[in-house]
Scaffold this motif. Structure first.
Motif, PDB file in Angstrom:
ATOM      1  N   ILE A  19      -4.377 -30.522  34.731  1.00  0.00           N
ATOM      2  CA  ILE A  19      -4.047 -29.125  35.017  1.00  0.00           C
ATOM      3  C   ILE A  19      -4.185 -28.798  36.500  1.00  0.00           C
ATOM      4  O   ILE A  19      -3.321 -28.132  37.087  1.00  0.00           O
ATOM      5  CB  ILE A  19      -4.951 -28.175  34.200  1.00  0.00           C
ATOM      6  CG1 ILE A  19      -4.781 -28.453  32.700  1.00  0.00           C
ATOM      7  CG2 ILE A  19      -4.617 -26.718  34.494  1.00  0.00           C
ATOM      8  CD1 ILE A  19      -5.914 -27.899  31.858  1.00  0.00           C
ATOM      9  N   LEU A  23      -1.442 -27.036  39.021  1.00  0.00           N
ATOM     10  CA  LEU A  23      -1.625 -25.717  39.629  1.00  0.00           C
ATOM     11  C   LEU A  23      -1.576 -25.795  41.156  1.00  0.00           C
ATOM     12  O   LEU A  23      -1.082 -24.874  41.817  1.00  0.00           O
ATOM     13  CB  LEU A  23      -2.942 -25.103  39.162  1.00  0.00           C
ATOM     14  CG  LEU A  23      -2.991 -24.736  37.674  1.00  0.00           C
ATOM     15  CD1 LEU A  23      -4.380 -24.238  37.294  1.00  0.00           C
ATOM     16  CD2 LEU A  23      -1.948 -23.687  37.340  1.00  0.00           C
ATOM     17  N   ALA A  40       3.798 -22.817  33.245  1.00  0.00           N
ATOM     18  CA  ALA A  40       3.029 -23.993  32.836  1.00  0.00           C
ATOM     19  C   ALA A  40       3.156 -24.196  31.328  1.00  0.00           C
ATOM     20  O   ALA A  40       3.113 -23.235  30.551  1.00  0.00           O
ATOM     21  CB  ALA A  40       1.559 -23.827  33.210  1.00  0.00           C
ATOM     22  N   GLU A  48      -6.191 -25.354  29.826  1.00  0.00           N
ATOM     23  CA  GLU A  48      -5.173 -24.543  30.491  1.00  0.00           C
ATOM     24  C   GLU A  48      -5.143 -23.105  30.001  1.00  0.00           C
ATOM     25  O   GLU A  48      -4.690 -22.209  30.720  1.00  0.00           O
ATOM     26  CB  GLU A  48      -3.782 -25.172  30.329  1.00  0.00           C
ATOM     27  CG  GLU A  48      -3.329 -25.358  28.902  1.00  0.00           C
ATOM     28  CD  GLU A  48      -3.700 -26.717  28.344  1.00  0.00           C
ATOM     29  OE1 GLU A  48      -2.998 -27.205  27.457  1.00  0.00           O
ATOM     30  OE2 GLU A  48      -4.716 -27.283  28.799  1.00  0.00           O
ATOM     31  N   VAL A  52      -4.985 -21.630  33.669  1.00  0.00           N
ATOM     32  CA  VAL A  52      -3.653 -21.204  34.131  1.00  0.00           C
ATOM     33  C   VAL A  52      -3.576 -19.691  34.343  1.00  0.00           C
ATOM     34  O   VAL A  52      -3.169 -19.234  35.421  1.00  0.00           O
ATOM     35  CB  VAL A  52      -2.555 -21.704  33.173  1.00  0.00           C
ATOM     36  CG1 VAL A  52      -1.200 -21.095  33.536  1.00  0.00           C
ATOM     37  CG2 VAL A  52      -2.471 -23.223  33.214  1.00  0.00           C
ATOM     38  N   LEU A  59       1.830 -19.074  31.001  1.00  0.00           N
ATOM     39  CA  LEU A  59       1.536 -20.238  30.175  1.00  0.00           C
ATOM     40  C   LEU A  59       2.307 -20.147  28.876  1.00  0.00           C
ATOM     41  O   LEU A  59       2.249 -19.128  28.183  1.00  0.00           O
ATOM     42  CB  LEU A  59       0.033 -20.319  29.882  1.00  0.00           C
ATOM     43  CG  LEU A  59      -0.407 -21.423  28.916  1.00  0.00           C
ATOM     44  CD1 LEU A  59      -0.163 -22.797  29.524  1.00  0.00           C
ATOM     45  CD2 LEU A  59      -1.885 -21.251  28.541  1.00  0.00           C
TER      46      LEU A  59
END
Length: 371
Positions: A19, A23, A40, A48, A52, A59
């Motif tokens: 992750i 990012l 994402a 996440e 996220v 997401l």
């Protein structure tokens, strides 16, 4: 010529090692193309779901596709799981009008690669491999990728070695400038040489036991300790009066401050850990996970070979070994300084932006965008 906002989908759910580079890439894309839209892909059970949204990105959840390492009944269910996940991923790609998929391995990367290649959603794929030995998903994705990047040499992919995309908070960290603030934040001795111990987000029992058992000798040698033992673990260490404190915490929310507070680390050698520790120039004793395919040892080797750290096998990490290694290192400023320079030399502070430009180039080749 199409000038609609760029839409980038990153696939790297499951663990922080997948992750965080996703990012970091997202942040770099936004710096280069502020109008870009980044989405994402993740699963309902991965980290996440927290990481996220906290970083400000959308997401979309898809069914995970864990790839069995050995023949089992799970292998029989794999085709159905892949099909279901690819269908959902394809819906997301159409919904966000994706221009490119950037995969980092993990449970959502394989369906993302497959969905991106299907008629009706066909788009360029860019792959980044974090580990010294590529996983199955990235091996599949790399076959038809527009570009393939790797953090370190020898991944098994025909890749451009660019390093690991990292947060700018890490790559621009000035440890010396932040040291006083960092030690005050954790309640550490402001002057004592300090050891940082962490085993990932969940901690590591062997690290916890060995370092906690060495607490007395470390304190008597004038060494302070910042120890992240994991939220499900505990470390019980009796303070030594008049000596630097041993600070035990479940989790480190501010890794930047932890790195700034420390002079030496004892840690696992996951790809993200090695990349961050070397990028900030922190000498380290790496203790690879004792299971898996040996990739953690391979992750640490480039840093160790350059003189930026040492490797100790998990079975050899005892309290006596901790004292034997840590005390001489933390009482020799000259050697620590040389290790710090060597560690930083192996890092790639600009990997995030390098990968972002590879992504933009891949899109430009299909829709004629300018970077």
């Amino acid at each position: 010529m199409d000038r609609s906002p760029l839409s980038v989908v990153v696939a790297g759910g499951g663990t922080a090692g997948h992750i965080e580079p996703a990012l970091a890439l997202a942040d770099a894309v936004k710096r280069l193309r502020p109008d870009a839209r980044v989405t994402a892909l993740g699963t309902a059970r991965g980290l996440e779901t927290t990481l996220v949204p906290k970083r400000g990105y959308a997401l979309e959840l898809v069914p995970p596709v864990p790839l069995p390492r050995k023949p089992s009944k799970d292998l029989l269910a794999l085709p159905w799981r892949v099909l279901r996940s690819v269908r959902r991923t394809r819906q997301v790609l159409k919904q966000v009008e994706a221009d490119v998929v950037v995969g980092f391995g993990g449970y959502v990367a394989l369906p993302a690669y497959l969905a991106a290649r299907m008629p009706g959603t066909r788009m360029p794929v860019v792959v980044h491999e974090a580990n010294a030995s590529a996983g199955i998903a990235n091996k599949v994705g790399a076959r038809h990728a527009a570009a393939v990047a790797a953090a370190v040499p020898g991944s098994g992919l025909d890749a451009r070695v660019i390093g690991m995309p990292l947060r700018r908070a890490i790559t621009t960290l000035d440890r010396e400038a932040l040291r006083a603030k960092a030690r005050a934040h954790f309640g550490l001795d402001p002057q004592a040489p300090t050891l940082l111990v962490f085993g990932g987000s969940q901690g590591a029992r062997s690290l916890n036991e060995a370092v906690a058992a060495a607490a007395g000798p470390l304190a008597r040698a004038g060494i302070g300790v910042l120890h992240a033992h994991g939220p499900k673990n505990t470390v019980d260490v009796a303070p030594v009066p008049g000596r630097p404190p041993y600070v035990a915490v479940p989790y480190l929310e501010r890794m930047d401050l932890a790195y700034a507070a420390a002079d030496l680390a004892i840690c696992r050698s996951g790809a993200m850990t090695v990349a961050e520790v070397s990028a900030v120039g922190l000498p380290a004793i790496y203790v690879p996970l004792p299971h898996g395919n040996g990739e953690q040892r391979l992750n640490a080797l480039p840093v160790v070979e350059q003189g930026g750290g040492e490797i100790v096998e998990d079975a050899d990490l005892t309290a006596e070994r901790v004292v034997e290694l840590v005390v001489p290192l933390l009482t020799s400023g000259e050697r620590l300084s040389a290790m710090s320079v060597a560690a930083r030399r192996t890092g790639h502070a600009d990997a995030d932006e390098t990968l972002a430009r590879m992504v933009l180039d891949a899109v430009a080749g299909t829709r004629g965008d300018e970077r």
